[in-house]
Design an enzyme around this catalytic site. Structure first.
Site, PDB file in Angstrom:
ATOM      1  N   ASN A  48       0.805  -1.225   0.000  1.00  0.00           N
ATOM      2  CA  ASN A  48       0.000   0.000   0.000  1.00  0.00           C
ATOM      3  C   ASN A  48       0.840   1.279   0.000  1.00  0.00           C
ATOM      4  O   ASN A  48       0.392   2.313  -0.475  1.00  0.00           O
ATOM      5  CB  ASN A  48      -0.990  -0.001   1.177  1.00  0.00           C
ATOM      6  CG  ASN A  48      -0.326  -0.230   2.517  1.00  0.00           C
ATOM      7  OD1 ASN A  48       0.821  -0.666   2.596  1.00  0.00           O
ATOM      8  ND2 ASN A  48      -1.040   0.055   3.588  1.00  0.00           N
ATOM      9  N   ASP A 126       0.079 -11.060   8.794  1.00  0.00           N
ATOM     10  CA  ASP A 126       0.403 -12.273   9.551  1.00  0.00           C
ATOM     11  C   ASP A 126       1.736 -12.890   9.159  1.00  0.00           C
ATOM     12  O   ASP A 126       2.340 -13.615   9.952  1.00  0.00           O
ATOM     13  CB  ASP A 126      -0.703 -13.315   9.362  1.00  0.00           C
ATOM     14  CG  ASP A 126      -2.016 -12.875   9.993  1.00  0.00           C
ATOM     15  OD1 ASP A 126      -1.972 -11.951  10.825  1.00  0.00           O
ATOM     16  OD2 ASP A 126      -3.065 -13.441   9.643  1.00  0.00           O
ATOM     17  N   GLY A 128       4.485 -11.620   9.056  1.00  0.00           N
ATOM     18  CA  GLY A 128       5.514 -11.163   9.986  1.00  0.00           C
ATOM     19  C   GLY A 128       5.654 -12.067  11.197  1.00  0.00           C
ATOM     20  O   GLY A 128       6.760 -12.244  11.730  1.00  0.00           O
ATOM     21  N   GLU A 143       5.942  -4.392  11.815  1.00  0.00           N
ATOM     22  CA  GLU A 143       4.666  -3.684  11.931  1.00  0.00           C
ATOM     23  C   GLU A 143       3.648  -4.509  11.185  1.00  0.00           C
ATOM     24  O   GLU A 143       3.705  -4.649   9.968  1.00  0.00           O
ATOM     25  CB  GLU A 143       4.785  -2.267  11.359  1.00  0.00           C
ATOM     26  CG  GLU A 143       3.606  -1.383  11.739  1.00  0.00           C
ATOM     27  CD  GLU A 143       2.487  -1.430  10.713  1.00  0.00           C
ATOM     28  OE1 GLU A 143       1.539  -2.233  10.922  1.00  0.00           O
ATOM     29  OE2 GLU A 143       2.573  -0.698   9.737  1.00  0.00           O
ATOM     30  N   CYS A 177      -2.738   0.271   7.493  1.00  0.00           N
ATOM     31  CA  CYS A 177      -2.619  -0.361   8.806  1.00  0.00           C
ATOM     32  C   CYS A 177      -3.163   0.544   9.897  1.00  0.00           C
ATOM     33  O   CYS A 177      -3.642   0.070  10.928  1.00  0.00           O
ATOM     34  CB  CYS A 177      -1.169  -0.738   9.086  1.00  0.00           C
ATOM     35  SG  CYS A 177      -0.019   0.653   9.015  1.00  0.00           S
ATOM     36  N   THR A 178      -3.111   1.859   9.695  1.00  0.00           N
ATOM     37  CA  THR A 178      -3.594   2.806  10.693  1.00  0.00           C
ATOM     38  C   THR A 178      -5.010   3.303  10.395  1.00  0.00           C
ATOM     39  O   THR A 178      -5.436   4.328  10.934  1.00  0.00           O
ATOM     40  CB  THR A 178      -2.643   4.017  10.800  1.00  0.00           C
ATOM     41  OG1 THR A 178      -2.501   4.614   9.506  1.00  0.00           O
ATOM     42  CG2 THR A 178      -1.274   3.606  11.308  1.00  0.00           C
TER      43      THR A 178
END
Length: 375
Positions: A48, A126, A128, A143, A177-178
């Protein structure tokens, strides 16, 4: 400084050299402690923000003196390859920055478990967690997404809240993500807030990115299918659909789901798409409990005019960053940025990343006499 006279518990620091004595009857020594590079940093940015989040890994790695292997996301590889080519054209030494393309399922283990890799900086989902279990004894910066909660109190400016829910939840089609991932609003103001958000959703344009639309297709068919699964589960369990669910291929129209309950998947799972669940709460404690019951803990936000109360709620929320009267956001990059629980390991931001991508090495010189001349 050409000479030093040692005394009891005397400590002088200049540059990275620390001069210490513990007792005038004991031998003196000089200790030099340096921050040195780890070696090779493996950087894996997400689809992204393929360039922005690649740069946020490249810059601190190089500043710290490391070389870097960049593994771009499959869906964002072209942009990253162009950027790395620019580094090479600018004269960066051969091997300082390398770029390896390919599917994570095919080359991921080779890269993340390679003995030549001394540090991994990863932004994604996931995957990560799987990397962290295989990587071994090296520093990790992870993150891994979130279920960012937005808690709305009775005294909040609801126009401000609605604007931030749209911006925070639906920009980039929710693929952040935020992004606001769940709205926890006091029941007394929920109806008014939902109507305000509905009115704003109705004004959003939907279509291909080349038409500069507000909502564009999500990144892949599998992502769209996952989002649809969350929507179907919510429908079967009685959520209120504020708009008709509509999908064409990977393009999903923005959808506000009211009266979501904790037994619905959308209350806990990250859609990474333009779907916003609203859970009505009867107390602040209920909102905090829902936030903290999540496996994620990246960011969150609170809307209220009572800053003292907001600070108390922020302290109670188990998330890496809490925004007050604004939607969650990553930047600016000099701020620490981190998640807790399944949202990540370590902290990002330039200073934090540089420190993470270095290690301390000390040299101790034992001196034969209580005085030492330098010069």
């Amino acid at each position: 400084m050409s000479s030093f006279r040692y005394g009891y518990m005397r400590l002088l620091i200049f540059d990275n050299v620390i001069i210490v004595t513990t007792n005038p009857n004991l031998i003196n020594f000089i200790s030099e402690s340096l921050q040195i590079p780890l070696g090779v940093v493996l950087a894996i940015p997400p689809f992204n923000y393929p360039v922005n989040l690649a740069v946020s890994k490249i810059a601190p790695a190089l500043i710290a003196g490391n070389s870097l292997v960049l593994k771009p996301p499959t869906q964002g590889a072209v942009a990253v390859l162009h950027m790395v080519h620019c580094f090479h054209l600018a004269g960066f030494p051969k091997g300082l920055i390398s770029c390896v393309t390919g599917k994570g399922s095919e080359i991921g283990d080779f890269l993340t478990m390679h003995p030549g890799v001394n540090c991994i900086s990863f932004t994604g989902g996931d995957t990560g967690i799987a990397i962290s279990k295989k990587a071994g004894m090296i520093p990790l910066q992870m993150e891994l997404g979130g279920k960012d909660a937005c808690i709305v109190l009775e005294d909040a400016d609801l126009d401000l809240v609605a604007a931030n829910i749209i911006k925070g939840g639906l920009s980039y089609s929710g693929q952040r993500c935020t992004a606001v991932k769940v709205v926890l609003v006091m029941d007394s103001v929920a109806e008014t807030l939902v109507e305000k958000v509905k009115a704003k959703v109705a004004k959003l344009t939907v279509g291909p990115p080349e038409d500069d639309c507000d909502i564009t297709p999500v990144v892949s068919e599998s992502s769209a299918n996952f989002i649809e699964g969350l929507v179907k589960d919510a429908k079967e369990k009685g959520a209120t659909f504020c708009q008709e669910y509509k999908r064409e291929g990977n393009l999903i129209w923005p959808l506000l789901l009211d009266n979501v309950r904790p037994d619905m998947r959308i209350a806990w799972e990250e859609p990474f798409g333009p779907v916003l669940p609203v859970i009505r709460i009867n107390s602040v404690e209920e909102g905090i409990h829902h936030c903290n019951a999540s496996n994620f803990g990246l960011q969150g936000c609170i809307f209220t005019k009572d800053i003292n109360k907001a600070m108390l709620i922020s302290d109670a929320m188990e998330s890496g960053t809490i925004q007050i009267n604004s939607a969650p956001a990553r930047g600016p990059d000099h701020f620490p940025f981190q998640g807790i629980k399944d949202s990540g390991i370590g902290s990002q931001g330039i200073t934090n990343s540089i420190n993470m991508m270095t290690k301390i090495k000390s040299t101790v010189i034992n001196l034969p006499s209580p005085s030492y001349t330098m010069g």
